[in-house]
Design a protein around this motif. Structure first.
Motif, PDB file in Angstrom:
ATOM      1  N   ARG A  38       0.951  -1.665  -0.187  1.00 56.19           N
ATOM      2  CA  ARG A  38       0.097   0.312   0.066  1.00 56.19           C
ATOM      3  C   ARG A  38       0.902   1.359  -0.262  1.00 56.19           C
ATOM      4  O   ARG A  38       0.730   2.056  -0.395  1.00 56.19           O
ATOM      5  CB  ARG A  38      -1.202   0.254   1.512  1.00 56.19           C
ATOM      6  CG  ARG A  38      -1.859   0.794   1.189  1.00 56.19           C
ATOM      7  CD  ARG A  38      -2.950   1.114   2.563  1.00 56.19           C
ATOM      8  NE  ARG A  38      -3.769   2.139   2.485  1.00 56.19           N
ATOM      9  CZ  ARG A  38      -4.716   2.887   3.587  1.00 56.19           C
ATOM     10  NH1 ARG A  38      -4.519   1.338   4.539  1.00 56.19           N
ATOM     11  NH2 ARG A  38      -5.347   3.331   3.902  1.00 56.19           N
ATOM     12  N   PHE A  39       2.113   1.215   0.406  1.00 57.46           N
ATOM     13  CA  PHE A  39       2.512   2.443   1.440  1.00 57.46           C
ATOM     14  C   PHE A  39       3.860   2.893   0.040  1.00 57.46           C
ATOM     15  O   PHE A  39       4.732   4.019   0.287  1.00 57.46           O
ATOM     16  CB  PHE A  39       3.078   2.820   2.527  1.00 57.46           C
ATOM     17  CG  PHE A  39       2.349   2.745   3.125  1.00 57.46           C
ATOM     18  CD1 PHE A  39       1.064   3.802   3.486  1.00 57.46           C
ATOM     19  CD2 PHE A  39       1.434   1.555   4.249  1.00 57.46           C
ATOM     20  CE1 PHE A  39      -0.171   3.565   4.035  1.00 57.46           C
ATOM     21  CE2 PHE A  39       0.591   1.403   5.482  1.00 57.46           C
ATOM     22  CZ  PHE A  39      -0.616   2.533   4.764  1.00 57.46           C
ATOM     23  N   GLY A  40       4.251   1.717  -0.582  1.00 56.64           N
ATOM     24  CA  GLY A  40       5.962   2.023  -1.821  1.00 56.64           C
ATOM     25  C   GLY A  40       6.735   1.361  -1.360  1.00 56.64           C
ATOM     26  O   GLY A  40       6.672   0.348   0.252  1.00 56.64           O
ATOM     27  N   LEU A  41       8.204   2.129  -1.567  1.00 59.52           N
ATOM     28  CA  LEU A  41       9.162   1.607  -0.655  1.00 59.52           C
ATOM     29  C   LEU A  41       9.349   2.644   0.416  1.00 59.52           C
ATOM     30  O   LEU A  41       8.595   3.818   0.693  1.00 59.52           O
ATOM     31  CB  LEU A  41       9.914   1.775  -1.784  1.00 59.52           C
ATOM     32  CG  LEU A  41      10.554   1.130  -2.979  1.00 59.52           C
ATOM     33  CD1 LEU A  41      11.537   2.034  -4.053  1.00 59.52           C
ATOM     34  CD2 LEU A  41      10.320  -0.305  -2.335  1.00 59.52           C
ATOM     35  N   GLY A  42      10.279   2.217   1.529  1.00 56.44           N
ATOM     36  CA  GLY A  42      10.502   1.848   2.392  1.00 56.44           C
ATOM     37  C   GLY A  42      11.469   2.111   3.598  1.00 56.44           C
ATOM     38  O   GLY A  42      12.409   1.022   2.914  1.00 56.44           O
ATOM     39  N   ARG A  43      12.451   2.188   4.521  1.00 59.68           N
ATOM     40  CA  ARG A  43      12.973   2.128   5.198  1.00 59.68           C
ATOM     41  C   ARG A  43      12.464   1.863   6.705  1.00 59.68           C
ATOM     42  O   ARG A  43      12.274   2.645   7.459  1.00 59.68           O
ATOM     43  CB  ARG A  43      14.421   3.178   5.307  1.00 59.68           C
ATOM     44  CG  ARG A  43      15.545   2.914   5.474  1.00 59.68           C
ATOM     45  CD  ARG A  43      16.925   3.564   5.788  1.00 59.68           C
ATOM     46  NE  ARG A  43      17.194   3.649   4.642  1.00 59.68           N
ATOM     47  CZ  ARG A  43      18.020   3.002   3.329  1.00 59.68           C
ATOM     48  NH1 ARG A  43      18.145   1.775   4.312  1.00 59.68           N
ATOM     49  NH2 ARG A  43      18.716   3.085   2.836  1.00 59.68           N
ATOM     50  N   ILE A  53       7.684  -7.191  17.429  1.00 57.87           N
ATOM     51  CA  ILE A  53       6.006  -6.896  17.476  1.00 57.87           C
ATOM     52  C   ILE A  53       5.655  -6.084  16.336  1.00 57.87           C
ATOM     53  O   ILE A  53       4.743  -5.681  15.592  1.00 57.87           O
ATOM     54  CB  ILE A  53       5.851  -6.470  19.005  1.00 57.87           C
ATOM     55  CG1 ILE A  53       6.147  -7.488  19.778  1.00 57.87           C
ATOM     56  CG2 ILE A  53       4.045  -5.937  18.950  1.00 57.87           C
ATOM     57  CD1 ILE A  53       6.158  -7.330  21.175  1.00 57.87           C
ATOM     58  N   ALA A  54       6.668  -4.338  16.198  1.00 53.60           N
ATOM     59  CA  ALA A  54       5.858  -3.244  15.335  1.00 53.60           C
ATOM     60  C   ALA A  54       7.583  -3.086  14.754  1.00 53.60           C
ATOM     61  O   ALA A  54       8.277  -2.650  15.410  1.00 53.60           O
ATOM     62  CB  ALA A  54       5.271  -2.212  16.487  1.00 53.60           C
ATOM     63  N   ALA A  55       6.524  -2.050  13.478  1.00 50.62           N
ATOM     64  CA  ALA A  55       8.089  -1.869  12.710  1.00 50.62           C
ATOM     65  C   ALA A  55       7.476  -0.006  12.665  1.00 50.62           C
ATOM     66  O   ALA A  55       6.388   0.406  12.404  1.00 50.62           O
ATOM     67  CB  ALA A  55       8.159  -2.127  11.619  1.00 50.62           C
ATOM     68  N   LEU A  56       8.502   0.713  12.511  1.00 49.17           N
ATOM     69  CA  LEU A  56       8.190   2.469  12.256  1.00 49.17           C
ATOM     70  C   LEU A  56       9.171   2.218  10.775  1.00 49.17           C
ATOM     71  O   LEU A  56      10.046   1.945  11.128  1.00 49.17           O
ATOM     72  CB  LEU A  56       8.765   3.330  13.201  1.00 49.17           C
ATOM     73  CG  LEU A  56       8.361   4.000  13.161  1.00 49.17           C
ATOM     74  CD1 LEU A  56       6.487   4.488  13.415  1.00 49.17           C
ATOM     75  CD2 LEU A  56       9.027   5.316  14.267  1.00 49.17           C
ATOM     76  N   VAL A  57       8.321   2.510  10.126  1.00 47.32           N
ATOM     77  CA  VAL A  57       8.902   2.009   8.854  1.00 47.32           C
ATOM     78  C   VAL A  57       9.216   4.215   8.052  1.00 47.32           C
ATOM     79  O   VAL A  57       7.694   4.429   7.987  1.00 47.32           O
ATOM     80  CB  VAL A  57       8.200   1.277   7.733  1.00 47.32           C
ATOM     81  CG1 VAL A  57       8.720   1.414   6.794  1.00 47.32           C
ATOM     82  CG2 VAL A  57       8.430   0.446   8.052  1.00 47.32           C
ATOM     83  N   ASP A  58       9.982   4.635   7.545  1.00 45.06           N
ATOM     84  CA  ASP A  58       9.674   5.926   6.650  1.00 45.06           C
ATOM     85  C   ASP A  58       9.273   5.281   5.466  1.00 45.06           C
ATOM     86  O   ASP A  58      10.625   4.481   4.221  1.00 45.06           O
ATOM     87  CB  ASP A  58      11.508   6.791   6.787  1.00 45.06           C
ATOM     88  CG  ASP A  58      11.116   8.106   5.794  1.00 45.06           C
ATOM     89  OD1 ASP A  58      10.112   8.407   6.051  1.00 45.06           O
ATOM     90  OD2 ASP A  58      12.004   8.314   6.789  1.00 45.06           O
ATOM     91  N   PHE A  59       8.201   5.997   4.655  1.00 46.62           N
ATOM     92  CA  PHE A  59       7.951   6.123   3.456  1.00 46.62           C
ATOM     93  C   PHE A  59       8.219   7.660   2.323  1.00 46.62           C
ATOM     94  O   PHE A  59       7.876   7.546   1.526  1.00 46.62           O
ATOM     95  CB  PHE A  59       6.609   5.073   3.789  1.00 46.62           C
ATOM     96  CG  PHE A  59       6.617   3.798   3.522  1.00 46.62           C
ATOM     97  CD1 PHE A  59       6.803   2.763   2.651  1.00 46.62           C
ATOM     98  CD2 PHE A  59       6.060   3.965   4.447  1.00 46.62           C
ATOM     99  CE1 PHE A  59       6.691   1.535   3.285  1.00 46.62           C
ATOM    100  CE2 PHE A  59       5.106   2.782   5.335  1.00 46.62           C
ATOM    101  CZ  PHE A  59       5.909   0.997   4.436  1.00 46.62           C
ATOM    102  N   GLY A  60       9.309   8.050   3.091  1.00 48.28           N
ATOM    103  CA  GLY A  60       9.697   9.954   2.331  1.00 48.28           C
ATOM    104  C   GLY A  60       8.109  10.450   2.586  1.00 48.28           C
ATOM    105  O   GLY A  60       8.851  11.205   3.825  1.00 48.28           O
ATOM    106  N   THR A  61       7.079  10.366   2.581  1.00 50.29           N
ATOM    107  CA  THR A  61       6.027  10.768   2.342  1.00 50.29           C
ATOM    108  C   THR A  61       5.826  11.370   3.861  1.00 50.29           C
ATOM    109  O   THR A  61       4.398  12.568   4.206  1.00 50.29           O
ATOM    110  CB  THR A  61       5.146  11.656   1.466  1.00 50.29           C
ATOM    111  OG1 THR A  61       4.565  10.294   1.199  1.00 50.29           O
ATOM    112  CG2 THR A  61       5.310  11.540   0.506  1.00 50.29           C
TER     113      THR A  61
END
Length: 76
Positions: A38-43, A53-61
């Motif tokens: 849904r959100f595309g590429l991220g880090r 348990i959870a991951a915080l992902v930066d998708f740029g926007t």
């Protein structure tokens, strides 16, 4: 004459259904490059808990907190 019938699938309640293995849990580490359906590429910028348990992902926007089982997220 050839038989083109589809293979038979066991009923969900059948005691004779084949046993499937549990899906492997996905593990992500800080810095992993990922793709999300849904959100595309991220880090990955943060991981919560020892079992991820959870991951915080930066998708740029935007930044998204995604939880297990990470069905739509894949490591690149």
């Amino acid at each position: 004459m050839k038989n083109f019938a589809a293979p038979r699938r066991p009923m969900p309640t059948s005691p004779f259904k084949s046993r499937t293995q549990a899906p492997q849990r996905k593990h992500f580490a800080i810095g992993d490059r990922v793709t999300h359906d849904r959100f595309g590429l991220g880090r990955v910028i943060d991981v919560e808990g020892e079992g991820a348990i959870a991951a915080l992902v930066d998708f740029g926007t935007r930044q998204e907190r995604l939880t297990q089982p990470y069905t739509a997220m894949y490591k690149l």
